[in-house]
Design a protein around this motif. Structure first.
Motif, mmCIF file in Angstrom:
data_model
loop_
_atom_site.group_PDB
_atom_site.id
_atom_site.type_symbol
_atom_site.label_atom_id
_atom_site.label_comp_id
_atom_site.label_asym_id
_atom_site.label_seq_id
_atom_site.Cartn_x
_atom_site.Cartn_y
_atom_site.Cartn_z
ATOM 1 N N GLU A 1 0.818 -1.206 0.000
ATOM 2 C CA GLU A 1 0.000 0.000 0.000
ATOM 3 C C GLU A 1 0.856 1.262 0.000
ATOM 4 O OE1 GLU A 1 -3.149 -0.133 -0.632
ATOM 5 O OE2 GLU A 1 -2.918 -2.313 -0.657
ATOM 6 N N LEU A 2 1.998 1.206 0.651
ATOM 7 C CA LEU A 2 2.900 2.359 0.647
ATOM 8 C C LEU A 2 3.413 2.650 -0.757
ATOM 9 C CD1 LEU A 2 4.895 1.784 3.934
ATOM 10 C CD2 LEU A 2 3.627 3.855 3.346
ATOM 11 N N VAL A 3 3.700 1.605 -1.518
ATOM 12 C CA VAL A 3 4.152 1.796 -2.896
ATOM 13 C C VAL A 3 3.056 2.443 -3.729
ATOM 14 C CG1 VAL A 3 4.783 0.584 -5.017
ATOM 15 C CG2 VAL A 3 5.896 -0.018 -2.876
ATOM 16 N N ARG A 4 1.798 2.034 -3.530
ATOM 17 C CA ARG A 4 0.678 2.627 -4.268
ATOM 18 C C ARG A 4 0.572 4.124 -3.969
ATOM 19 N NH1 ARG A 4 -4.515 0.668 -2.748
ATOM 20 N NH2 ARG A 4 -5.262 1.580 -4.682
ATOM 21 N N ILE A 5 0.791 4.495 -2.725
ATOM 22 C CA ILE A 5 0.667 5.900 -2.332
ATOM 23 C C ILE A 5 1.860 6.719 -2.824
ATOM 24 C CG2 ILE A 5 0.582 7.485 -0.368
ATOM 25 C CD1 ILE A 5 -0.789 5.232 1.197
ATOM 26 N N SER A 6 3.051 6.134 -2.747
ATOM 27 C CA SER A 6 4.265 6.911 -2.973
ATOM 28 C C SER A 6 4.766 6.894 -4.410
ATOM 29 C CB SER A 6 5.383 6.383 -2.059
ATOM 30 O OG SER A 6 5.704 5.030 -2.380
ATOM 31 N N ARG A 7 4.283 5.950 -5.242
ATOM 32 C CA ARG A 7 4.816 5.848 -6.602
ATOM 33 C C ARG A 7 4.606 7.168 -7.353
ATOM 34 N NH1 ARG A 7 5.728 1.339 -10.067
ATOM 35 N NH2 ARG A 7 4.629 -0.081 -8.661
ATOM 36 N N GLY A 8 5.699 7.680 -7.906
ATOM 37 C CA GLY A 8 5.631 8.916 -8.680
ATOM 38 C C GLY A 8 5.719 10.185 -7.862
ATOM 39 N N SER A 9 5.754 10.056 -6.544
ATOM 40 C CA SER A 9 5.819 11.246 -5.692
ATOM 41 C C SER A 9 7.264 11.741 -5.594
ATOM 42 C CB SER A 9 5.292 10.918 -4.294
ATOM 43 O OG SER A 9 5.511 12.005 -3.415
ATOM 44 N N ASP A 10 7.435 13.065 -5.555
ATOM 45 C CA ASP A 10 8.770 13.639 -5.375
ATOM 46 C C ASP A 10 8.983 14.105 -3.932
ATOM 47 O OD1 ASP A 10 7.047 15.761 -5.351
ATOM 48 O OD2 ASP A 10 8.002 16.866 -6.983
ATOM 49 N N SER A 11 8.098 13.678 -3.032
ATOM 50 C CA SER A 11 8.210 14.045 -1.616
ATOM 51 C C SER A 11 8.946 12.958 -0.841
ATOM 52 C CB SER A 11 6.813 14.254 -1.019
ATOM 53 O OG SER A 11 6.109 15.262 -1.714
ATOM 54 N N ASP A 12 9.128 13.206 0.438
ATOM 55 C CA ASP A 12 9.747 12.227 1.336
ATOM 56 C C ASP A 12 8.679 11.474 2.110
ATOM 57 O OD1 ASP A 12 12.212 13.041 0.524
ATOM 58 O OD2 ASP A 12 12.709 14.160 2.338
ATOM 59 N N ILE A 13 8.963 10.220 2.407
ATOM 60 C CA ILE A 13 8.137 9.455 3.339
ATOM 61 C C ILE A 13 8.746 9.625 4.717
ATOM 62 C CG2 ILE A 13 7.320 7.173 4.026
ATOM 63 C CD1 ILE A 13 7.341 6.313 1.185
ATOM 64 N N LYS A 14 7.933 10.038 5.676
ATOM 65 C CA LYS A 14 8.405 10.213 7.047
ATOM 66 C C LYS A 14 8.023 8.989 7.871
ATOM 67 C CE LYS A 14 7.989 15.236 6.801
ATOM 68 N NZ LYS A 14 7.380 16.465 7.396
#
Length: 391
Positions: free
Chosen positions: A202-215
């Motif tokens: 689920e984290l990959v689904r949310i973060s794919r293509g994002s240029d932000s950081d995961i905290k």
């Protein structure tokens, strides 16, 4: 509760929640989504299966504050078929939710918020890595996580951030994937936990293509992942992860370098002839060549020959074909090609290398594990270890 929200925005946020919400659960409330207004212009959507929880927030026009709890899948199916316009939500005293968009009007059965599970309180998230790095970590290791529910400690990934390095390791006891990269981190903050596979997906689904950081943050029972307006909370896996460093070979002195695409296609073709029980293929390394073969008394046999940069003694070793295919598919589907610099009118421009990706096989003998990696990769320390089969 009464609010208006854009159909496209709502569809996207509900799509994230679908991966978490239980579609067929012995606890009916887990198939529901909690919707609540926050402040003057934000709506929050929460879904959970008790182990993994996701919270999404989106901008909306709040007319009357409040909450609603309705069946998640039915709402999502409805919203994605509504026209691209503003959708209005309104609930009544009996927990029914009225949804209207243009000429479409629906009334959905809801339940009281008091029946929805209590969500863990969000803690601090002092650590962070880029979304792109974390996505690469998961996609290059998650395929090696066991599917056996009885092997609880192997049903996730060991993830750590310490001394300026982020590391992820997965194994199913027959193979192991390891990836490590340098990251900026606070010397006083570190993390070492087992993350369930569902949370990683689920984290990959949310973060794919994002240029932000995961905290990242954690307490004694949960790990918190924050990315923009999305918060994912997962229970930690308990137990001790195996001592993977004992498995990683340290004296594999024979090296073969092969073209990734050619190797993948050859292994996939040869595997069609493998025995249905063992699904094994045989690799025969000779100077300048790799032979890939498989045979079955019922299906037939097949042989493939591809060039190899290898100059050692002949070596014959067997593997379960799917273990090699999983590795080759994943390193093919996710770009890990190094960037290089060129100059144009005095300005530096980053371009992708056009050379064909290649795989490095490191071996010792027929009875020892194979270690595979991507040739020339410097951004990540990536290793894939596979135990051999008797051939």
């Amino acid at each position: 509760m009464k609010f208006r929200i854009d159909q496209g925005v709502l569809k996207e946020e509900l799509g994230y929640v679908q991966g978490i919400v239980e579609k067929k659960s012995t606890i009916p409330v887990l198939s529901n989504i909690l919707i609540e207004t926050v402040g003057e212009n934000t709506v929050r959507f929460i879904g959970t299966d008790l182990d993994v929880t996701i919270r999404c927030e989106a901008e909306a026009e709040i007319i009357e504050p409040g909450t609603a709890c309705i069946q998640a899948r039915r709402l999502f199916d409805l919203v994605r078929l509504l026209p691209d316009s503003m959708i209005q939500f309104k609930n009544d005293e009996n927990d029914w939710v009225h949804v209207s968009c243009g000429n479409s009007n629906y009334k959905l059965a809801g339940i009281s918020k008091m029946h929805f599970p209590e969500i863990p309180e969000f803690k601090a998230a002092p650590l962070s890595v880029s979304a792109d790095l974390f996505t690469n970590f998961v996609l290059h290791t998650s395929f090696a996580i066991t599917n056996e529910q009885s092997r609880f400690t192997l049903s996730g990934a060991k993830f750590s951030i310490k001394d300026g390095k982020a590391r992820m390791v997965t194994t199913d006891a027959n193979r192991l994937a390891f990836i490590e990269a340098d990251v900026a981190s606070d010397a006083e903050s570190e993390m070492d936990a087992l993350i369930p596979k569902k949370a990683l997906t689920e984290l990959v689904r949310i973060s794919r293509g994002s240029d932000s950081d995961i905290k990242f943050g954690e307490d004694s029972n949960h790990i918190y992942f924050e990315l923009g307006s999305h918060l994912l909370i997962t229970r930690k896996l308990s137990g001790n992860f195996p001592n993977y460093e004992m498995v990683m070979p340290k004296d594999n002195d024979k090296t073969a370098i092969l073209g990734l695409d050619e190797l993948k296609k050859s292994v996939m073709r040869a595997s069609l002839m493998s025995d249905d029980n063992t699904r094994s293929i045989k690799l025969t390394l000779r100077e300048g060549e790799l032979e890939i073969s498989a045979q079955s008394s019922e299906e037939g046999e097949g042989r493939e020959f591809i060039p190899a940069e290898y100059s050692g003694p002949d070596l014959v070793i067997g593997f379960k074909s799917q273990y090699l295919i999983d590795f080759l598919n994943n390193v093919s589907s996710v770009s890990m090609v190094e960037d290089s610099e060129t100059e144009t009118d005095g300005d530096k421009v980053m371009v992708k290398s056009s050379s064909e990706p290649r795989v490095r096989f490191e071996l010792k003998d027929e009875k020892s594990q194979l270690q595979a990696t991507i040739e020339g990769l410097t951004e990540y320390n990536y290793k894939y270890v596979v135990m051999p089969l008797r051939v």
